[in-house]
Structure formats: structure tokens, C-alpha cells
Design a protein around this motif. Sequence first.
Motif, short mmCIF file in Angstrom:
data_model
loop_
_atom_site.label_atom_id
_atom_site.label_comp_id
_atom_site.label_asym_id
_atom_site.label_seq_id
_atom_site.Cartn_x
_atom_site.Cartn_y
_atom_site.Cartn_z
N LEU A 216 -47.46 9.74 31.17
CA LEU A 216 -47.83 10.95 31.92
C LEU A 216 -49.32 10.97 32.22
O LEU A 216 -49.74 11.27 33.34
CB LEU A 216 -47.45 12.20 31.12
CG LEU A 216 -46.02 12.72 31.26
CD1 LEU A 216 -45.78 13.86 30.29
CD2 LEU A 216 -45.74 13.16 32.69
N ALA A 217 -50.12 10.63 31.22
CA ALA A 217 -51.57 10.63 31.43
C ALA A 217 -51.97 9.60 32.47
O ALA A 217 -52.82 9.88 33.34
CB ALA A 217 -52.27 10.35 30.09
N ALA A 218 -51.37 8.43 32.42
CA ALA A 218 -51.71 7.37 33.38
C ALA A 218 -51.30 7.76 34.80
O ALA A 218 -52.04 7.52 35.75
CB ALA A 218 -51.02 6.07 32.97
N ILE A 219 -50.13 8.38 34.95
CA ILE A 219 -49.67 8.79 36.28
C ILE A 219 -50.56 9.87 36.85
O ILE A 219 -50.96 9.83 38.03
CB ILE A 219 -48.20 9.27 36.21
CG1 ILE A 219 -47.26 8.11 35.89
CG2 ILE A 219 -47.79 9.94 37.52
CD1 ILE A 219 -45.83 8.54 35.63
N ARG A 220 -50.93 10.85 36.02
CA ARG A 220 -51.75 11.96 36.52
C ARG A 220 -53.15 11.50 36.90
O ARG A 220 -53.77 12.05 37.81
CB ARG A 220 -51.79 13.06 35.46
CG ARG A 220 -50.48 13.83 35.39
CD ARG A 220 -50.34 14.67 34.14
NE ARG A 220 -49.08 15.42 34.17
CZ ARG A 220 -48.50 15.98 33.10
NH1 ARG A 220 -49.11 15.86 31.91
NH2 ARG A 220 -47.38 16.63 33.21
N GLN A 221 -53.64 10.49 36.22
CA GLN A 221 -54.94 9.95 36.58
C GLN A 221 -54.85 9.10 37.86
O GLN A 221 -55.73 9.17 38.72
CB GLN A 221 -55.51 9.11 35.44
CG GLN A 221 -56.91 8.58 35.73
CD GLN A 221 -57.48 7.81 34.55
OE1 GLN A 221 -56.79 7.52 33.59
NE2 GLN A 221 -58.76 7.46 34.63
N ALA A 222 -53.78 8.33 37.97
CA ALA A 222 -53.64 7.43 39.12
C ALA A 222 -53.28 8.20 40.38
O ALA A 222 -53.77 7.87 41.47
CB ALA A 222 -52.57 6.38 38.83
N CYS A 223 -52.41 9.19 40.27
CA CYS A 223 -51.91 9.92 41.45
C CYS A 223 -51.89 11.42 41.15
O CYS A 223 -50.82 11.98 40.86
CB CYS A 223 -50.51 9.46 41.83
SG CYS A 223 -50.36 7.70 42.11
N PRO A 224 -53.01 12.09 41.16
CA PRO A 224 -53.03 13.52 40.83
C PRO A 224 -52.20 14.38 41.77
O PRO A 224 -51.79 15.49 41.41
CB PRO A 224 -54.53 13.88 40.91
CG PRO A 224 -55.16 12.79 41.71
CD PRO A 224 -54.36 11.57 41.45
N GLU A 225 -51.95 13.88 42.97
CA GLU A 225 -51.14 14.64 43.93
C GLU A 225 -49.64 14.57 43.63
O GLU A 225 -48.84 15.30 44.22
CB GLU A 225 -51.40 14.13 45.36
CG GLU A 225 -50.83 12.73 45.67
CD GLU A 225 -51.76 11.60 45.29
OE1 GLU A 225 -51.68 10.54 45.94
OE2 GLU A 225 -52.56 11.76 44.36
N LEU A 226 -49.25 13.70 42.72
CA LEU A 226 -47.84 13.49 42.41
C LEU A 226 -47.38 14.50 41.36
O LEU A 226 -48.00 14.65 40.30
CB LEU A 226 -47.65 12.07 41.89
CG LEU A 226 -46.23 11.49 41.88
CD1 LEU A 226 -45.66 11.39 43.28
CD2 LEU A 226 -46.26 10.10 41.24
N GLN A 227 -46.29 15.20 41.64
CA GLN A 227 -45.71 16.12 40.67
C GLN A 227 -44.70 15.37 39.82
O GLN A 227 -43.90 14.59 40.33
CB GLN A 227 -45.02 17.29 41.39
CG GLN A 227 -45.92 18.09 42.30
CD GLN A 227 -45.14 19.08 43.13
OE1 GLN A 227 -44.21 19.73 42.66
NE2 GLN A 227 -45.50 19.19 44.41
N VAL A 228 -44.74 15.61 38.51
CA VAL A 228 -43.83 14.94 37.57
C VAL A 228 -42.95 16.02 36.94
O VAL A 228 -43.44 16.97 36.34
CB VAL A 228 -44.60 14.18 36.48
CG1 VAL A 228 -43.63 13.38 35.61
CG2 VAL A 228 -45.64 13.27 37.11
N ARG A 229 -41.65 15.86 37.06
CA ARG A 229 -40.69 16.82 36.50
C ARG A 229 -39.77 16.12 35.50
O ARG A 229 -39.71 14.91 35.43
CB ARG A 229 -39.84 17.46 37.62
CG ARG A 229 -40.66 18.18 38.67
CD ARG A 229 -39.83 19.14 39.49
NE ARG A 229 -38.76 18.50 40.23
CZ ARG A 229 -37.45 18.78 40.07
NH1 ARG A 229 -37.05 19.66 39.16
NH2 ARG A 229 -36.55 18.17 40.81
#
Length: 469
Positions: free
Chosen positions: A385-398
Motif C-alpha cells: 500500500l505504501a509503495a503504491i501510494r508513493q508511486a501513483c498518488p492518483e490511484l485509489q486502492v479499495r
Amino acid sequence: MPNIAACVLPTLEMSNTSQARNTQLALALSQAIRDGRLPPGSRLPPTRDAASQLGLGRNTVVDAYADLTAEGLLESRGRLGTFVARQAKAVLQPATSLPRIVRRLPSTSTTPGAVSQDWRLGQSGTQLLPLDVWRAACREAGRNLPPSGYGDPQGLFTLREAIAAWLRRHRGTRYEAAQIVITQGTGSAVELLARTLVRPGDLCAVESPGYSRALDAFELAGGTIVRVPIDEQGAIVKEAFANTAPSVFHLTPANQYPLGGRLSGLRRAELAALASKAGTLVIENEYDHEFIYEGQNHAPLAATLAGQTVLVSTFAKSISPALRIGFIAAPQRVADALASSIAAQGLHASWPVQASLQWMLASGELQRHLRRVRRHHATQRDRLLAAIRQACPELQVRGTEGGLHFLLTLGRKELDRKLAKELKARGVVLQTVTDFGGETDEVLMGYGHMERTETQAAADLLRGACAAI
């Protein structure tokens, strides 16, 4: 008229010493027929004469003639002798087209492109299982010979006892060993339930999006499908009972498949009341119930609604899906009917796998392993989760509360479709919500099998795909 005069065999090439002599001779004769040195209708020398010509034993020639006769290249005409069959050329002629039944199959590539990562659901890693524990489990399976037949169709009794005890201790149910049925995985369990219980015309409620294998199984059994929509509280239960109550309702309340999230307490109470009143059988598929990271992990519906519920579960996800083993806990009448179906259809679960799993349960090793796996996946989930939010802050994760996969969305269907396309172009094998009957193209990222080093690679793939949209 065919040439019925005895002939001398042409020169035959028999140089493959790794093959039996009769096989070499049969291949050499078929080649002579193919290239015309033994034309259709030609009479072959009797086996004794042929053996003399070739310097072989007569039995070798007898066997070669018999093989070619079985293939339709030679034909015996009694006292007249053995002849090259008139249809020999047709037998040897390669087919110019595939059979019709084969041509209608979909064409698939046998040389897939390079795969960078596989995000499909249903995978888990085995790296956390100590090898010595697995070896000990396998040794235990080898202490006894397997049964002479297929074994008990309901499953190894000691395993069923261990599962019933585990369910009582950890899931709050009151099942006995006689109510447990061992199956070839949870998917096969649902299909077995459909074949055994559903009759043509029965209403069968399924989550939408949901577990497509359940929908397919109910349709194959002749059931009429009722699709139940999903919201933030899980399945909208009242929709299943809006008109005629369903005969059966399959759902994944522990962790909705594939959207994630748990069936709320209010919906659970609503389902219990409606199912009890209508006489609906609930098939509770405990998908990923072991991996809940936030909030309360509810007890199964089967703990309070045992008479109305069939519980479908497995330990294989915690060890490896390759075990292909699951179980059903059901009212006794249902368990008896399932055992009869297994016996009739030969669907017994693997005996060595059952014996190994029984040892892991009885020894406590499985519970210790489950604790290791839960800690690992919780850490992996936070890291990813941390890696995704840093790489693509525009991406919503559900769907982050539990399970072993996420839902990724850019907030608009056309953008999600482009994201999926870009990821596939980068070699990612993936599924979207539309693959499960949903209406969105949200990307599903299964991470249960990922090593730690793959976490950043997954984030990098997302960064590149998002940047390309």
C-alpha cells in the motif's frame, strides 16, 4: 486384380537400435508403403519367408505384420496371405484439416509474451512453510498404505475429526466429524453442492460481481440465477428475496469476492431472518476469512444458522492452492447426500494430502503456520500500500481490509480500462472486475504469492502505466 504372386521385400532401413526390432520393421514397412515400393494390393511374403529374407526371428515379423494390420496398412486374406491394404495411402495421408469438433475450439497462442508479474486472484506463496514441517507431514502420510479402493467418500475420518475440532475452537461452530465432507478444493465443493442439491428451475442467488464458478455450476444444474448487487456493506440481501425467495444463496460474507469487505452485522441478521422464514439454504463460502486486517472478523453464519447453512472452506490457501483440497461442513442430511455423490462420481480427495493435512492440524503445526502467514500478509499489505501510494498518488486502492488482493481504480471506467491495457502491455497478467460479472474495469492486484522484492516492482509497473495514460 491385385498382384498375388509372392514378392521379395524391398530394401528396408532398420537402424534405430533404441527401438524393439518389431517396431523398427513396422516403421520400415510403412515407409516402403508410403514411398510406393510396396504399392496397395501388393502381397507380402509369408512371415517365415520374410524372416529368412531379413535375418530376423519369425515372431518379430509376426508382430510387425500384426501392428500394421491393426493400423489399417495391411490386411490378411486368409490362405491367400497378407497384402498391402487398398486404403493404405489414405491411412498414411496426413489430415488436410482438423476435425470439425476441434476447429470450433478457440484458438490460443502457444507462445505467450513475457510475463513481468502475475496478479491473478487465488494465489499464495509457500515460502513461509518450514520445509521440515512439510516433510514431517508427508512422512506421516507415508506411515500407512493407502486404502485399496478410493477410500471413504466423505474423507479421512481422522481429518474430519480434526477439522470439526478446529471449527469448534476457532470459528464457534458445533459441527461433528460426520457433518464434514472433504473435497477437491472449494471450487469443486461448490460444483458438488450444485449438482447434488439444485434441480432445474430452482432459484439460485449469487453475488454480482461474484464467484463465477458458483454461477456456472448453478446454471449447469438447471438453476435460474438471481444476481444480488454489492455495496459497502456486502451483498444487498433483501434483493435476493425481493420476489420469490431463492432455494439457495451463495455468498462470501467473510471477504467479498472480488470487491473485498465484510457482510455487515445488520445484513447478517437480515439474511438469517429471511433465509429461516423462506427455507433458503445459504452456501457460506469463507473466502480468505483467515486474512482480516481491520475491524472485526465475524463468526461464520454457520455458527448461529447451522440448520440453514452449508459452510465451504479450505486450509489450502494458507499452505498452497496446489494441494487442491477443501471441505464442506453441512447439516447431516446434506453431508450424507454429498458423500453419495462423491462415491457415485469418483470425486474423492487425494488420500496422501488428507493424511498430511490431518497431521498438521493434530500436531498444532497448521495453527502455528497460520499465525506466521497472517503476520506476513499483514506486513506485505502495508508495504505494498505504501509503495503504491508513493508511486501513483492518483490511484485509489479499495478492498484493503482483508484478503490477498486490492482493487485499483483511477475513478473513471475509461481510465481504468486504459490502466488495465497499459499493465498488460507491460507483461502483467491480471483480472478486472468485469471478469467477475461486474460493470467496472477496476484492476485486481493479487499479492498473496509475492515476495518482498516484488512489491516495489509492482509499484513501478503501476507508475509506468499511470504515466502512459
